[in-house]
Each structure stands twice: as structure tokens, then as C-alpha cells.
Design a protein around this motif. Sequence first.
Motif, short mmCIF file in Angstrom:
data_model
loop_
_atom_site.label_atom_id
_atom_site.label_comp_id
_atom_site.label_asym_id
_atom_site.label_seq_id
_atom_site.Cartn_x
_atom_site.Cartn_y
_atom_site.Cartn_z
N VAL A 34 -15.72 4.77 -8.86
CA VAL A 34 -15.53 4.04 -10.28
C VAL A 34 -14.98 5.18 -11.55
O VAL A 34 -13.95 4.29 -12.32
CB VAL A 34 -16.81 3.48 -10.66
N PHE A 35 -15.38 6.20 -11.50
CA PHE A 35 -14.73 6.94 -12.51
C PHE A 35 -13.51 7.21 -12.41
O PHE A 35 -12.57 6.91 -13.34
CB PHE A 35 -15.51 8.38 -12.27
N LEU A 36 -12.82 7.57 -11.28
CA LEU A 36 -11.35 7.43 -10.99
C LEU A 36 -10.60 6.39 -11.32
O LEU A 36 -9.56 6.40 -11.86
CB LEU A 36 -11.20 8.01 -9.43
N LEU A 37 -11.29 5.21 -10.96
CA LEU A 37 -10.58 4.08 -11.11
C LEU A 37 -10.40 3.63 -12.95
O LEU A 37 -9.38 3.34 -13.35
CB LEU A 37 -11.28 2.87 -10.48
N VAL A 38 -11.53 3.78 -13.37
CA VAL A 38 -11.49 3.94 -14.88
C VAL A 38 -10.45 4.79 -15.51
O VAL A 38 -9.69 4.63 -16.46
CB VAL A 38 -13.04 4.09 -15.58
N LEU A 39 -10.57 6.17 -15.01
CA LEU A 39 -9.49 7.28 -15.54
C LEU A 39 -8.06 6.76 -15.31
O LEU A 39 -7.12 6.90 -16.07
CB LEU A 39 -9.85 8.49 -14.78
N TYR A 40 -7.91 6.21 -13.96
CA TYR A 40 -6.51 5.83 -13.63
C TYR A 40 -6.04 4.58 -14.57
O TYR A 40 -5.00 4.55 -15.20
CB TYR A 40 -6.52 5.30 -12.33
N HIS A 41 -7.01 3.65 -15.13
CA HIS A 41 -6.66 2.40 -15.64
C HIS A 41 -6.28 3.13 -17.37
O HIS A 41 -5.34 2.76 -17.70
CB HIS A 41 -7.84 1.55 -15.91
N TYR A 42 -7.17 3.87 -17.76
CA TYR A 42 -6.70 4.31 -18.91
C TYR A 42 -5.76 5.23 -19.22
O TYR A 42 -4.52 5.34 -20.17
CB TYR A 42 -8.00 4.89 -19.71
N TRP A 43 -5.44 6.05 -17.85
CA TRP A 43 -4.15 7.01 -18.08
C TRP A 43 -3.00 6.01 -17.96
O TRP A 43 -1.75 6.56 -18.51
CB TRP A 43 -4.39 7.94 -16.86
N ALA A 48 1.91 4.33 -20.16
CA ALA A 48 2.84 3.28 -20.53
C ALA A 48 3.20 3.35 -22.06
O ALA A 48 4.40 2.90 -22.35
CB ALA A 48 2.49 1.98 -19.82
N LYS A 49 2.13 3.16 -22.69
CA LYS A 49 2.47 2.99 -23.99
C LYS A 49 2.90 4.30 -25.04
O LYS A 49 3.56 4.11 -26.00
CB LYS A 49 1.08 2.40 -24.96
N VAL A 50 2.51 5.22 -24.37
CA VAL A 50 2.80 6.63 -25.13
C VAL A 50 3.81 7.42 -24.66
O VAL A 50 5.02 7.67 -25.24
CB VAL A 50 1.61 7.49 -25.37
#
Length: 450
Positions: A34-43, A48-50
Motif C-alpha cells: 500500500v505504501f509503495l502504491l501511494v508513493l507511486y501515485h504521488y510520484w 507529470a506536473k513538475v
Amino acid sequence: MAQSLTRSEPLQHWITVGNHLLNHPRLVLLKNVVFLLVLYHYWGRFYAKVLVGGPVRALYDLRDTIKKNLKCADWKGGRVSGTIYHGGDELTELLAEAYRMFAVANPLHPEVFPGIRRMEAESVAMVLAMYNAPSTGCGTMTSGGTESIVMACKTYRDMYKDLKGIRDPEMVVPITIHAAFMKAAGYFNIKLITVPVDPITYKVDIHRMAKAITKNTVMIAGSAVNFPHGIDDDIVALGQLAKKHNIGLHVDCCLGSFIMPFLEKAGFPTTLFDFRVEGVTSISCDTHKYGFAAKGSSIIMYREPKIRKYQYFLSADWTGGIYASPSMAGSRIEAIPQLHVIGNPIGPVVSFGSQASMNIYDVGDKLSSRGWNISPLQNPPALHVSVTLLWTHSADQFIKDLKASVDDLVADPESGKGGTASIYGTAASIPDKSIVEDVAASFIDLLYKA
């Protein structure tokens, strides 16, 4: 006290059980996933944006800035006379791909790029065939019509210096000839003698051309067709003059290019202008106009190699080795009573003037206000339309706008007085033309201010 401790024991028990469950290896694995999925999402959002979005936005901003600050006329809508010879988006993509393939090629080194040499040779051969060159016909590729014309003038200067000993060369040309001949005269110290045109046909006056030829004349020239009025000079008569005086005759077909050779086959009226005319010794043809090649591209053709050799620049004692270089590394108007067509144009160019009661430059300014880009002429005052493939799609609209512009001036003559009329009217009233030239030079200086 003992009672409170007894009550806390079940709580401690459940805390212990909870910790045990939370620390179970499978649950720990799930938490890490779950932590890796959350990290992947925000990364992913950050990336994409920065990291990507920033440069992409910057690229879009740059594109928008270029579009805003580097505006151009509506050439895609077919409202620009000449200038853009566009064969369609698909052809443009093909040209871009061809340029990408050969961007690093250097034609000066055929030993390194033999394929480029072959393509140039084949291009020259194809154009020679179009212009009915004899078996001895030859030529070279140049960077544009100006260079082709300049090279021809240089060739005749050097050839007749060698063959006739002429030290003060002269060339005799129509007043309507392309300005590249004036440029060549300045570059190569050739005296330029201009001959007026017939006031009815707007072809060069052959009788006055003959009288202007002297013992120092190295060449004469004619157009098929000329830039100002789209008129073809009498090339047959010019050829007879060239043969009589044993001098060069250059035919400027830079604008006629891929139109003039096909008029006869297409069933349109035409005249003889190519190598079938005796006396014609060289012809220039722009492949980047109606041939739709990429700019800049032109062909200079000669009747035989013994003429072309004088175009070459050769240096046998240069410290960098033997240097050899072939060149320099440059619809009809409907019946509108107030207007008249200049001469009898047979190619892609039409020019028209107006009655004395109407200023043709005011007509041009009216057309400009309707989004058209039309070239003004002088001596005589006129407007010039060079028909392109894009223009054909907007020809009907042009006629409508031209009629409307004339009607506006008939209804209210004072509605004219635009910028073009002021510029050309002032220029015509100044006897010392060097003043006009100084103003033009200052304008060019301004073009190169960033």
C-alpha cells in the motif's frame, strides 16, 4: 486500586493482540505494498506536473509566444500573391523528412556524399529536358533565382574577357528585368544598360535593344515571364540579335519555371522561349517555386559546357588544396471598367493598373484592409498578382473584394489616401532617387534589429 488494575488487563490484552496482528508478516507485506502504491501515485503526479509538465508547459508557452510575436499574413487562406509556393501539407512533410535525411550533407564534397552529387545531376538533367536543351546542354544547381542570374552574368563577363578581350563589359536588359541583374552588375562591375518596353505590349523594345548593343556588350537578356507584369519578351527576336553580335542571351524563367514549359501541352497560348530558340545560351529556372522544391533551389542551364566552365571558380594554389566550386554557396481580372490588365500575360503573373481618375495604390490599400497581400509596382503604377496553388482556391473571393474596393473608391474617392499611395506618390515626386534608396536602406537596417 486493585479493581482498576483488574479492569485494565483486558485492554492490555487486546492491545497486545492488535499489535500482534498488525505485525503479522503478511500484513506487514500488505502495508508495504500500500505504501509503495501511494508513493507511486504521488510520484507520478509530481513527475507529470513538475518534471515533465514544467518543460511541456514551457514549450507550449514558447509556441504561443512565437505565434503571437512572429505573425504572418494569411498565406494558408490563399490571400498572399506569390511568396509561398505550397504544394500541400503532405508534400511539406516529405520535404521536411528529406531535409532531415540530408541535413549534414555537404555538396561541396561529392567524394564524401556521392548520392547528393547524383541527385543534383539528375535534377539538372530533368530541368534541361523540360526546356528542350540539346544533347550538349548542361547546368548547375544554385540556392535560388538570384544566384542563378548572378552566376550567368559572371559567366558571360569572364567568357568574353577571355574570348574577345573585353575589359569593360556591358549587358543590355529590359527595364522590367529582375533586380538580380542589377545586383550582378554591382557585384561584378558590369555596366548595366536598360531598355524600355513597348507601351502597349510591355515587351522589350527590340529596335532600341539593338541600338544599345556595343562592342563591349557581353550579354543581353529577356524574361519568360517577368516579375512585374507577367509578360514574356520576344525571345526569338532577342536570339537573332545575340547570334548577329555573337554575344550571350540569358532567358530568365525563374518565375515561369514549371509553368511555361507545360503551357503548350496544356493547350494554352504560349511563345518560344527555351533552347529551341537559336541564340539562347542560358536559362534560369527556380525549382522552389512552381516545382515545389524546398527553398532555396534553382537551376542555371547552359547550351554547352564550354560556356558553363566560365561559371566555375577554380584555385589551384590555395594552401588548403585545389579548390573548385561550381557556384556561390542565395486568374484573370474580370471586366472592371476602372481597371486594365498590363500587356497580355501568358504565365502565372498578372498585373493591372487603373484609370487616371483612380489611384491604383488606393485599390491596393483597400485590398490590404480586406486581408490581401498584393505587390505594388511602379513605372507604370500597378498591382501585381502571382498566382499560386493556394491562390486558386481564393480567386473568386479576390475578384469580389477587388470589385468592392473599386466601388468604395468610386463612391468616396477620399476614402483612399492609404500608406502605399503616400509612399509611392512621395517616391515618384522626389527627383533625386538616392534619397529614396537611403530610406530603403534604413528600412533594411531596421529589419535586422532584434
